[in-house]
Enzyme design. Structure first.
Site, short mmCIF file in Angstrom:
data_model
loop_
_atom_site.label_atom_id
_atom_site.label_comp_id
_atom_site.label_asym_id
_atom_site.label_seq_id
_atom_site.Cartn_x
_atom_site.Cartn_y
_atom_site.Cartn_z
N HIS A 101 0.86 -1.19 0.00
CA HIS A 101 0.00 0.00 0.00
C HIS A 101 0.90 1.24 0.00
CE1 HIS A 101 -2.76 3.10 1.35
NE2 HIS A 101 -3.75 2.30 0.95
N GLU A 173 -4.09 2.57 -7.11
CA GLU A 173 -4.49 3.62 -6.16
C GLU A 173 -3.60 4.84 -6.36
OE1 GLU A 173 -6.65 1.96 -2.53
OE2 GLU A 173 -4.53 1.83 -2.10
P1 PGA Z 1 -9.73 6.09 0.64
O1 PGA Z 1 -8.49 5.06 0.82
O2 PGA Z 1 -10.89 5.29 0.13
O3 PGA Z 1 -9.96 6.64 2.02
O4 PGA Z 1 -9.29 7.12 -0.33
C1 PGA Z 1 -8.22 4.06 -0.12
C2 PGA Z 1 -7.00 3.27 0.26
O5 PGA Z 1 -6.01 3.85 0.72
O6 PGA Z 1 -6.99 2.03 0.13
#
Ligand code: PGA
Length: 260
Positions: A101, A173
C-alpha cells in the site's frame, strides 16, 4: 465494465479497535443477511489486533465476507520485532493480504524490493495478495504515470510462477486520490485499467482482477465500474461504517447483476 465478478475490499487502516471492529463486523453480517450481495466478493482488512475477533465472528455467524490483513512480513519467523508472518495470519483464518500500500511504501520505507519479497511470501503461503500500485501527483503532473505504474508492476511480478496467477489481485491507487475526496476520473481510471492489463499480459498474468482505490464511495462506484472498467474497489474511508461500505458493495453487485 470488466467481465469478472467484482471484488470489494475494505481497508480499515489504523482505525477501529477490537471492540469497534466486532461491532462493525456484526453490522456488516446483519446487513448482508438482509440484503445479500451474491455476485460480489467482499473482504475486510482490519488492523492486526482485530483479526482474531473479526475472523471469529465471520466464521461463527457465517458472514459472506473474507478477512484480509493490511500488511505482513516477508520473513517466515525469527528476530523481526513488531512484525507478523504469513503463517501467523493463516492460523487466524486470514485469506488475503494487502501488499505495498502506498502508505507503507512512503511512510514506512517499503521499497520495491521488499514489496516483491512480501508478495512472494504471501503467495508461497497460499494467501491471496492485493498488490497496490499508483503514482503521486508530481508523477501524474509530468505525465509519468503509465511508466511509473508499469515499473512497479514489473518489479513486483516479474518471474513469478504462473501457478500463482489466481492468487494475485492488483489495486491501482493514485496517491493523490487517497483520502482526499478527489477520486480519479472515469477516463483516467479506464486508461490505467487498459494499461495495467496490457502490462499483466506481457508478464503472462491472465485473469487477474484489477481494482481501483482512492476516495471511492456509493456515488462514484457505479461510474468507475461501468465507464472506468474496474473489477472492484479497495475502499478506505467509506469502509469504516457498515452502511457506507455496503453501499459500495451493493453498487458493485447491482452493476454486475444488470450486466449479466
Ligand atoms: P480512501 O483510501 O478510500 O480513504 O481514499 C483508499 C485506500 O487507501 O486504500
Amino acid at each position: 465494465m470488466a467481465t469478472s465478478r467484482p471484488l470489494v475490499i475494505g481497508n480499515w487502516k489504523m482505525n477501529l479497535d477490537f471492540v469497534e471492529a466486532v461491532h462493525v463486523g456484526q453490522q456488516i453480517g446483519v446487513m448482508l443477511k438482509n440484503r445479500p450481495a451474491e455476485h460480489t466478493d467482499v473482504v475486510v482488512a482490519p488492523p492486526f489486533v482485530d483479526l482474531r475477533s473479526v475472523t471469529s465472528i465471520v466464521q461463527s455467524e457465517r458472514i459472506a465476507v473474507s478477512v484480509g490483513a493490511q500488511h505482513v512480513s516477508a520473513h517466515e519467523n525469527g528476530a523481526h520485532t513488531g512484525e507478523v508472518s504469513v503463517s501467523m495470519l493463516k492460523r487466524l483464518g486470514v485469506e488475503w493480504v494487502i501488499v505495498g500500500h502506498s502508505e507503507r511504501r512512503t511512510m514506512y520505507a517499503m521499497s520495491d524490493e521488499v514489496v516483491g519479497a512480501t508478495l512472494r511470501a504471501v503467495l508461497r503461503g497460499g494467501l491471496r495478495a492485493v498488490l497496490c500500485v499508483g503514482e503521486d501527483l508530481s508523477v501524474r503532473d509530468r505525465d509519468g504515470h503509465d511508466d511509473f505504474v508499469r515499473d512497479q508492476l514489473v518489479s513486483a511480478l516479474r518471474g513469478l510462477d504462473e501457478g500463482f496467477n489466481e492468487l494475485i489481485t492488483v489495486a491501482y491507487e493514485p496517491i493523490w486520490a487517497i483520502g482526499t475526496g478527489l477520486s480519479a476520473s472515469n477516463e483516467q481510471v479506464q486508461h490505467m485499467m487498459t494499461h495495467i492489463r496490457e502490462v499483466l499480459t506481457g508478464l503472462s498474468i491472465e485473469g487477474c482482477r484489477v481494482l481501483y482505490g482512492g476516495s471511492v464511495n456509493a456515488e462514484n462506484a457505479e461510474g468507475l465500474l461501468v465507464a472506468g472498467g474496474v473489477d472492484g474497489f479497495l475502499v478506505g474511508g467509506a469502509s469504516l461504517r457498515a452502511e457506507s461500505f455496503l453501499a459500495v458493495v451493493h453498487a458493485s453487485n447491482d452493476c454486475y447483476a444488470l450486466k449479466r
